[in-house]
Design a protein around this motif. Sequence first.
Motif, mmCIF file in Angstrom:
data_model
loop_
_atom_site.group_PDB
_atom_site.id
_atom_site.type_symbol
_atom_site.label_atom_id
_atom_site.label_comp_id
_atom_site.label_asym_id
_atom_site.label_seq_id
_atom_site.Cartn_x
_atom_site.Cartn_y
_atom_site.Cartn_z
ATOM 1 N N VAL A 1 2.507 -4.148 0.952
ATOM 2 C CA VAL A 1 1.420 -3.248 0.671
ATOM 3 C C VAL A 1 0.179 -4.215 0.214
ATOM 4 N N LEU A 2 -1.059 -3.914 0.719
ATOM 5 C CA LEU A 2 -2.085 -4.810 0.042
ATOM 6 C C LEU A 2 -2.824 -3.716 -0.658
ATOM 7 N N PHE A 3 -3.073 -3.788 -2.049
ATOM 8 C CA PHE A 3 -3.747 -3.165 -2.919
ATOM 9 C C PHE A 3 -5.169 -3.485 -2.888
ATOM 10 N N CYS A 4 -6.208 -2.504 -2.755
ATOM 11 C CA CYS A 4 -7.436 -2.689 -2.674
ATOM 12 C C CYS A 4 -8.358 -2.084 -3.752
ATOM 13 N N GLY A 5 -8.865 -2.731 -4.717
ATOM 14 C CA GLY A 5 -9.802 -2.021 -5.870
ATOM 15 C C GLY A 5 -10.966 -1.880 -5.377
ATOM 16 N N ILE A 6 -11.796 -1.337 -5.830
ATOM 17 C CA ILE A 6 -13.400 -0.939 -5.435
ATOM 18 C C ILE A 6 -13.979 -2.392 -5.671
ATOM 19 N N ASN A 7 -14.191 -2.627 -6.914
ATOM 20 C CA ASN A 7 -15.033 -3.997 -6.955
ATOM 21 C C ASN A 7 -14.752 -4.445 -8.334
ATOM 22 N N PRO A 8 -14.876 -5.792 -8.722
ATOM 23 C CA PRO A 8 -14.644 -6.332 -9.970
ATOM 24 C C PRO A 8 -15.395 -5.456 -11.178
ATOM 25 N N GLY A 9 -14.762 -5.253 -12.327
ATOM 26 C CA GLY A 9 -15.648 -4.850 -13.470
ATOM 27 C C GLY A 9 -16.067 -5.997 -14.261
ATOM 28 N N LEU A 10 -16.589 -5.929 -15.396
ATOM 29 C CA LEU A 10 -17.228 -7.083 -15.902
ATOM 30 C C LEU A 10 -16.005 -8.112 -16.562
ATOM 31 N N THR B 1 -5.354 4.535 10.812
ATOM 32 C CA THR B 1 -4.467 3.233 10.756
ATOM 33 C C THR B 1 -5.423 1.985 11.251
ATOM 34 N N VAL B 2 -5.080 0.784 10.709
ATOM 35 C CA VAL B 2 -5.953 -0.252 11.339
ATOM 36 C C VAL B 2 -4.974 -1.044 11.874
ATOM 37 N N GLY B 3 -4.872 -1.165 13.199
ATOM 38 C CA GLY B 3 -3.774 -1.837 13.954
ATOM 39 C C GLY B 3 -2.595 -0.993 13.752
ATOM 40 N N SER B 4 -1.451 -1.704 13.189
ATOM 41 C CA SER B 4 -0.156 -1.020 12.744
ATOM 42 C C SER B 4 -0.232 -0.798 11.345
ATOM 43 N N THR B 5 -1.470 -1.044 10.576
ATOM 44 C CA THR B 5 -1.349 -0.860 8.915
ATOM 45 C C THR B 5 -1.577 0.480 8.839
ATOM 46 N N ARG B 6 -0.789 1.119 8.049
ATOM 47 C CA ARG B 6 -0.924 2.496 7.529
ATOM 48 C C ARG B 6 -1.821 2.503 6.239
ATOM 49 N N VAL B 7 -2.604 3.400 6.037
ATOM 50 C CA VAL B 7 -3.510 3.558 5.101
ATOM 51 C C VAL B 7 -3.162 4.759 4.027
ATOM 52 N N TRP B 8 -3.078 4.488 2.769
ATOM 53 C CA TRP B 8 -2.778 5.282 1.633
ATOM 54 C C TRP B 8 -4.130 5.084 0.670
ATOM 55 N N VAL B 9 -4.283 6.255 0.117
ATOM 56 C CA VAL B 9 -5.645 6.365 -0.729
ATOM 57 C C VAL B 9 -4.832 6.648 -2.182
ATOM 58 N N LEU B 10 -5.134 5.898 -3.383
ATOM 59 C CA LEU B 10 -4.636 6.103 -4.409
ATOM 60 C C LEU B 10 -5.693 6.477 -5.453
ATOM 61 N N PRO B 11 -5.360 7.092 -6.661
ATOM 62 C CA PRO B 11 -6.293 7.456 -7.567
ATOM 63 C C PRO B 11 -6.772 6.012 -8.264
ATOM 64 N N ASN B 12 -7.946 6.294 -8.525
ATOM 65 C CA ASN B 12 -8.525 5.035 -9.389
ATOM 66 C C ASN B 12 -8.016 4.972 -11.041
ATOM 67 N N PRO B 13 -7.375 3.841 -11.044
ATOM 68 C CA PRO B 13 -6.597 3.730 -12.370
ATOM 69 C C PRO B 13 -7.739 3.496 -13.698
ATOM 70 N N ARG C 1 5.516 3.562 -2.819
ATOM 71 C CA ARG C 1 6.401 2.604 -2.586
ATOM 72 C C ARG C 1 7.605 3.172 -1.764
ATOM 73 N N GLU C 2 7.810 4.337 -1.972
ATOM 74 C CA GLU C 2 9.027 4.930 -1.278
ATOM 75 C C GLU C 2 8.614 4.900 0.288
ATOM 76 N N ALA C 3 7.408 5.369 0.548
ATOM 77 C CA ALA C 3 6.997 5.425 2.066
ATOM 78 C C ALA C 3 7.092 3.957 2.634
ATOM 79 N N ALA C 4 6.794 2.909 1.926
ATOM 80 C CA ALA C 4 6.770 1.550 2.234
ATOM 81 C C ALA C 4 8.186 1.072 2.343
ATOM 82 N N GLY C 5 9.162 1.854 2.049
ATOM 83 C CA GLY C 5 10.533 1.416 2.062
ATOM 84 C C GLY C 5 11.131 0.382 0.920
ATOM 85 N N LEU C 6 10.340 0.261 -0.089
ATOM 86 C CA LEU C 6 10.625 -0.747 -1.015
ATOM 87 C C LEU C 6 11.435 -0.109 -2.186
#
Length: 165
Positions: A8-17, A125-137, A157-162
């Motif tokens: 899994v590659l987690f991707c935030g929006i941008n760096p906060g201060l 998808t991006v190639g074979s990469t699946r995409v999941w959107v998570l809530p902003n923490p 985590r379950e979908a990723a088989g971890l």
Amino acid sequence: MLADGLHVLFCGINPGLMSGATGHHFARPGNRFWPVLHASGFTPRQLHPSEQRELLSYGLGITNVAARTTARADELTGEELRAGGRMLLEKVERYGPRWLAVVGVTAYRVAFGDRHARVGPQERTVGSTRVWVLPNPSGLNAHWSAAAMAEEFGRLREAAGLPVA
């Protein structure tokens, strides 16, 4: 923090201060990313933002859509998010994680031109990469409790088989 073959590659929006000042993702003390990551079973203990490199040992990575540091994500322009989305797609194509997990549905909608996206797995998808959107923490996101976020992260985590770490 990227590597080939991540689960899994987690991707935030941008760096906060605070993240901009420290160079660590989700560094603001009120941000719930690290507690939720642990509560959902991705990590065996709650990592401190300064320990973000340890994510690689669990097959996890972390990046952002946009590079510009802001106090609030809504300070980014639509063009910054769309440009960041294009760069993110290049990273995903280069590194090939099994899942891309974008943290923040509003930013995802703008960055990827999907006005109807909802939290959860996406058809895209991006190639074979699946995409999941998570809530902003972010602590500013009062719509989601930490427990509800942990459930959604756990679904990924379950979908990723971890297994639970």
